[in-house]
Write an enzyme that holds these catalytic residues in place. Structure first.
Site, PDB file in Angstrom:
ATOM      1  N   CYS A   2      -5.138   2.011   5.746  1.00  0.00           N
ATOM      2  CA  CYS A   2      -6.560   1.712   5.958  1.00  0.00           C
ATOM      3  C   CYS A   2      -6.817   0.463   6.795  1.00  0.00           C
ATOM      4  O   CYS A   2      -7.371   0.550   7.877  1.00  0.00           O
ATOM      5  CB  CYS A   2      -7.260   1.605   4.612  1.00  0.00           C
ATOM      6  SG  CYS A   2      -7.022   3.077   3.621  1.00  0.00           S
TER       7      CYS A   2
ATOM      8  N   LYS B 235     -18.493   0.555   5.764  1.00  0.00           N
ATOM      9  CA  LYS B 235     -17.093   0.813   5.419  1.00  0.00           C
ATOM     10  C   LYS B 235     -16.142   0.041   6.347  1.00  0.00           C
ATOM     11  O   LYS B 235     -15.220  -0.645   5.912  1.00  0.00           O
ATOM     12  CB  LYS B 235     -16.839   2.323   5.502  1.00  0.00           C
ATOM     13  CG  LYS B 235     -15.404   2.733   5.414  1.00  0.00           C
ATOM     14  CD  LYS B 235     -14.834   2.502   4.037  1.00  0.00           C
ATOM     15  CE  LYS B 235     -13.338   2.657   4.042  1.00  0.00           C
ATOM     16  NZ  LYS B 235     -12.749   2.866   2.775  1.00  0.00           N
TER      17      LYS B 235
ATOM     18  N   THR C 121     -13.031   7.722   6.546  1.00  0.00           N
ATOM     19  CA  THR C 121     -13.591   6.582   7.283  1.00  0.00           C
ATOM     20  C   THR C 121     -13.776   7.001   8.732  1.00  0.00           C
ATOM     21  O   THR C 121     -12.813   7.337   9.420  1.00  0.00           O
ATOM     22  CB  THR C 121     -12.627   5.383   7.195  1.00  0.00           C
ATOM     23  OG1 THR C 121     -12.428   5.098   5.817  1.00  0.00           O
ATOM     24  CG2 THR C 121     -13.191   4.166   7.898  1.00  0.00           C
TER      25      THR C 121
ATOM     26  N   LEU D 239     -12.273   2.818  -2.732  1.00  0.00           N
ATOM     27  CA  LEU D 239     -11.151   2.743  -3.683  1.00  0.00           C
ATOM     28  C   LEU D 239      -9.891   2.194  -3.011  1.00  0.00           C
ATOM     29  O   LEU D 239      -9.684   2.341  -1.812  1.00  0.00           O
ATOM     30  CB  LEU D 239     -10.866   4.107  -4.301  1.00  0.00           C
ATOM     31  CG  LEU D 239     -10.432   5.282  -3.422  1.00  0.00           C
ATOM     32  CD1 LEU D 239      -8.956   5.257  -3.100  1.00  0.00           C
ATOM     33  CD2 LEU D 239     -10.780   6.581  -4.123  1.00  0.00           C
ATOM     34  N   ARG D 240      -9.081   1.523  -3.827  1.00  0.00           N
ATOM     35  CA  ARG D 240      -7.787   1.017  -3.349  1.00  0.00           C
ATOM     36  C   ARG D 240      -6.678   1.876  -3.935  1.00  0.00           C
ATOM     37  O   ARG D 240      -6.787   2.320  -5.085  1.00  0.00           O
ATOM     38  CB  ARG D 240      -7.559  -0.418  -3.854  1.00  0.00           C
ATOM     39  CG  ARG D 240      -8.485  -1.446  -3.287  1.00  0.00           C
ATOM     40  CD  ARG D 240      -8.509  -2.687  -4.166  1.00  0.00           C
ATOM     41  NE  ARG D 240      -9.013  -2.370  -5.505  1.00  0.00           N
ATOM     42  CZ  ARG D 240      -9.074  -3.234  -6.510  1.00  0.00           C
ATOM     43  NH1 ARG D 240      -8.627  -4.450  -6.356  1.00  0.00           N
ATOM     44  NH2 ARG D 240      -9.568  -2.877  -7.690  1.00  0.00           N
TER      45      ARG D 240
ATOM     46  N   PRO E  78      -1.501 -15.125   1.170  1.00  0.00           N
ATOM     47  CA  PRO E  78      -0.674 -14.972   2.364  1.00  0.00           C
ATOM     48  C   PRO E  78       0.574 -14.165   2.045  1.00  0.00           C
ATOM     49  O   PRO E  78       0.889 -13.950   0.872  1.00  0.00           O
ATOM     50  CB  PRO E  78      -0.308 -16.419   2.710  1.00  0.00           C
ATOM     51  CG  PRO E  78      -0.284 -17.119   1.399  1.00  0.00           C
ATOM     52  CD  PRO E  78      -1.319 -16.441   0.529  1.00  0.00           C
ATOM     53  N   GLY E  79       1.263 -13.729   3.070  1.00  0.00           N
ATOM     54  CA  GLY E  79       2.478 -12.944   2.836  1.00  0.00           C
ATOM     55  C   GLY E  79       3.040 -12.419   4.134  1.00  0.00           C
ATOM     56  O   GLY E  79       2.907 -13.063   5.185  1.00  0.00           O
TER      57      GLY E  79
HETATM   58  C1  UGA Z   1      -8.179  -0.867   1.321  1.00  0.00           C
HETATM   59  C2  UGA Z   1      -9.458  -1.509   0.739  1.00  0.00           C
HETATM   60  O1  UGA Z   1      -9.086  -2.600  -0.097  1.00  0.00           O
HETATM   61  C3  UGA Z   1     -10.281  -0.488  -0.062  1.00  0.00           C
HETATM   62  O2  UGA Z   1     -11.484  -1.097  -0.503  1.00  0.00           O
HETATM   63  C4  UGA Z   1     -10.601   0.697   0.859  1.00  0.00           C
HETATM   64  O3  UGA Z   1     -11.335   1.707   0.171  1.00  0.00           O
HETATM   65  C5  UGA Z   1      -9.306   1.305   1.368  1.00  0.00           C
HETATM   66  O4  UGA Z   1      -8.554   0.287   2.084  1.00  0.00           O
HETATM   67  C6  UGA Z   1      -9.662   2.444   2.290  1.00  0.00           C
HETATM   68  O5  UGA Z   1     -10.217   2.183   3.356  1.00  0.00           O
HETATM   69  O6  UGA Z   1      -9.487   3.609   1.902  1.00  0.00           O
HETATM   70  P1  UGA Z   1      -5.785  -0.244   0.299  1.00  0.00           P
HETATM   71  O7  UGA Z   1      -5.399   0.143   1.684  1.00  0.00           O
HETATM   72  O8  UGA Z   1      -5.443   0.652  -0.841  1.00  0.00           O
HETATM   73  O9  UGA Z   1      -7.371  -0.483   0.207  1.00  0.00           O
HETATM   74  O10 UGA Z   1      -5.051  -1.626   0.001  1.00  0.00           O
HETATM   75  P2  UGA Z   1      -5.493  -3.140  -0.198  1.00  0.00           P
HETATM   76  O11 UGA Z   1      -5.483  -3.470  -1.625  1.00  0.00           O
HETATM   77  O12 UGA Z   1      -6.713  -3.450   0.583  1.00  0.00           O
HETATM   78  O13 UGA Z   1      -4.246  -3.891   0.490  1.00  0.00           O
HETATM   79  C7  UGA Z   1      -3.990  -3.739   1.875  1.00  0.00           C
HETATM   80  C8  UGA Z   1      -2.860  -4.632   2.312  1.00  0.00           C
HETATM   81  O14 UGA Z   1      -3.234  -5.993   2.292  1.00  0.00           O
HETATM   82  C9  UGA Z   1      -1.591  -4.537   1.464  1.00  0.00           C
HETATM   83  O15 UGA Z   1      -0.472  -4.476   2.313  1.00  0.00           O
HETATM   84  C10 UGA Z   1      -1.588  -5.822   0.659  1.00  0.00           C
HETATM   85  O16 UGA Z   1      -0.292  -6.257   0.321  1.00  0.00           O
HETATM   86  C11 UGA Z   1      -2.230  -6.773   1.652  1.00  0.00           C
HETATM   87  N1  UGA Z   1      -2.883  -7.958   1.034  1.00  0.00           N
HETATM   88  C12 UGA Z   1      -3.938  -7.790   0.194  1.00  0.00           C
HETATM   89  C13 UGA Z   1      -2.428  -9.232   1.360  1.00  0.00           C
HETATM   90  O17 UGA Z   1      -1.463  -9.414   2.131  1.00  0.00           O
HETATM   91  N2  UGA Z   1      -3.078 -10.317   0.807  1.00  0.00           N
HETATM   92  C14 UGA Z   1      -4.141 -10.183  -0.034  1.00  0.00           C
HETATM   93  O18 UGA Z   1      -4.699 -11.217  -0.465  1.00  0.00           O
HETATM   94  C15 UGA Z   1      -4.577  -8.885  -0.352  1.00  0.00           C
END
Ligand code: UGA
Length: 430
Positions: free
Chosen positions: A261, A205, A122, A154-155, A253-254
């Site tokens: 990322c 991105k 990124t 990707l996540r 929420p949380g």
């Molecule tokens: C994120 C993006 O979702 C991907 O699309 C992206 O490719 C990636 O960054 C990147 O830039 O490489 P990721 O970091 O793996 O992916 O994790 P997420 O699933 O986005 O979660 C990020 C954080 O948000 C976690 O701590 C999760 O617990 C939190 N979260 C997520 C919440 O607190 N509430 C939600 O509703 C969703």
């Protein structure tokens, strides 16, 4: 095709394995001898479901080759992806040192003929142009270098599935030939195609990650309201999310978003916005609310917890990964230690990474029950599946006090009350 990936983190290694699995010859370049040795033996180094099997399979079929050297790999590649880290500097600016170092190295080994070079990392808008300038400066006369931006969505935890089934494949370039080559490479992958110029692809991105962070902070903002009014955030957001224009995804929420990322990309966008003279106050609020979410959780906990020992479930920044980079747990564990609490922790896969940071300041448990012994309360920070249907009666029996602070809203407050727990979720009311 022959492809080189420089970098073997989540993006580099997962994407490399997926393209190798389609039958391409893939080189992975790294620079740490010990890590390369592990990769060659089939150990992906990172924890990602399904990745070990995919790596082993493609090593056996000799479609993946791992090396430290740029010469053979880059010289025979049709496409070179840069997938190195771009960590945040203190100011929030993305640190592009590795990207530019790698570009220098690539430039010395490009073959005669066409090579597409694309950042998978990124990177701020304009970075691929800078990479192109480095490549052009050193290129041999018969080399045709085409730059492109092909960002990855990707996540962690679902990285292989996401790579195979993205909502969109974004290809940005000022060269039609580069776009055609990248579209050909992505042919076996699902998802809508978005063809655009370099700058737009780079911004897509960042804008995507910033939007995800904004949704999460919005959900946390609604939870703050709920705590003051007696409304139940899960009911409120369920109903809000039923509006198709809004949706429920990423509206949970949380204790806030973490990982390598979202925090980094929001900061980088704020930083580059300042340089460009763009108002970034919206994103500043997103960041501030993310911090407030952790602080509110801790405040509620300290107001209601009078014991000495606290047990923690979940340390990774989200389930299905051992990644603890910018995980809310790190901040919360430190706050417990600052209050001189005894802290015992459990996580299905992230324990070793936490041990490296906190050493003997914490007690490390092997299962979710062991960690509860003698604890005055339980604090939940990551919503791992194994906690979802855990034996809550047993949990109550093991805790000294039936007190639960749930930073991920895993349980029904009414059910918890019936079981005899004092249960504190996020923005939840009976
Ligand atoms: C994120 C993006 O979702 C991907 O699309 C992206 O490719 C990636 O960054 C990147 O830039 O490489 P990721 O970091 O793996 O992916 O994790 P997420 O699933 O986005 O979660 C990020 C954080 O948000 C976690 O701590 C999760 O617990 C939190 N979260 C997520 C919440 O607190 N509430 C939600 O509703 C969703």
């Amino acid at each position: 095709m022959t492809i080189t990936f420089i970098g073997h983190g989540y993006v580099g290694l997962v994407t490399a394995c997926v393209f190798a699995d389609f039958g391409n010859k893939v080189w992975i370049i790294g620079h740490t001898e010990e890590k390369l040795k592990r990769l060659k033996s089939g150990d992906p180094i990172i924890y990602e479901p399904g990745l070990k099997e995919l790596l082993e399979k493609n090593l056996q079929t000799k479609r993946i080759h791992i090396t430290k050297d740029y010469d053979t790999a880059v010289a025979e590649s049709d496409i070179v992806f840069i997938a190195v880290g771009t960590p945040p500097k203190k100011s929030g600016e993305a640190d592009l040192t590795s990207v530019f170092e790698v570009a220098e190295k690539i430039s010395k080994h490009l073959k005669d003929g066409t090579t597409v070079v694309s950042c998978k990392s990124t990177v701020p808008v304009g970075t691929n142009k800078k990479v192109e300038a480095i490549l052009q400066k050193n290129k041999k006369s018969k080399a045709e270098i085409l730059t492109a931006s092909c960002p990855e969505f990707l996540r962690e935890g679902t990285a292989i599935y996401d790579t195979l089934n993205p909502d969109r494949v974004v290809v940005g370039s000022d060269s039609k030939k580069a776009i055609d080559i990248l579209l050909e490479l992505h042919k076996p992958i699902n998802g809508k195609r978005v063809i655009t110029n370099l700058a737009s692809a780079e911004l897509i991105k960042y804008a995507s990650n910033a939007m995800l962070a904004t949704k999460i902070s919005f959900a946390n903002f609604v939870s703050f309201y709920c705590e003051e009014t007696g409304a139940d955030v899960e009911k409120v957001l369920d109903a809000v999310g039923l509006d198709n224009r809004i949706g429920r995804v990423f509206l949970y929420p949380g204790v806030g978003y973490g990982g390598s990322c979202l925090p980094k990309d929001v900061k980088a966008l704020i930083d580059s916005g300042k340089t460009l003279g763009v108002d970034t106050s919206l994103l500043q609020e997103v960041e501030d609310i993310n911090e407030t979410a952790r602080k509110n959780f801790l405040q509620k906990l300290f107001e209601n917890f009078k014991g000495k020992k606290i047990a923690v479930w979940g340390l990774s920044f989200k389930p299905n990964t051992d990644d603890i980079r910018f995980a809310p747990s790190l901040y919360i564990l430190q706050a417990f230690l600052d209050k001189n609490l005894q802290v015992s922790v459990y996580d299905p896969v992230a324990i070793e990474n936490v041990k490296k940071l906190f050493k003997n300041q914490l007690t490390y448990a092997k299962d979710p029950y062991e960690v509860l012994k003698e604890a005055d309360a339980l604090c939940i920070l990551t919503e791992w599946n194994e906690f979802k249907q855990i034996d809550l009666k047993k949990v109550k029996g093991l805790l000294k006090n039936p007190l639960v602070f749930d930073g991920r809203n895993m349980y029904d407050p009414k059910k918890m009350a019936k079981l005899g727990f004092s249960y504190f979720g996020i923005g939840r009311n009976l």
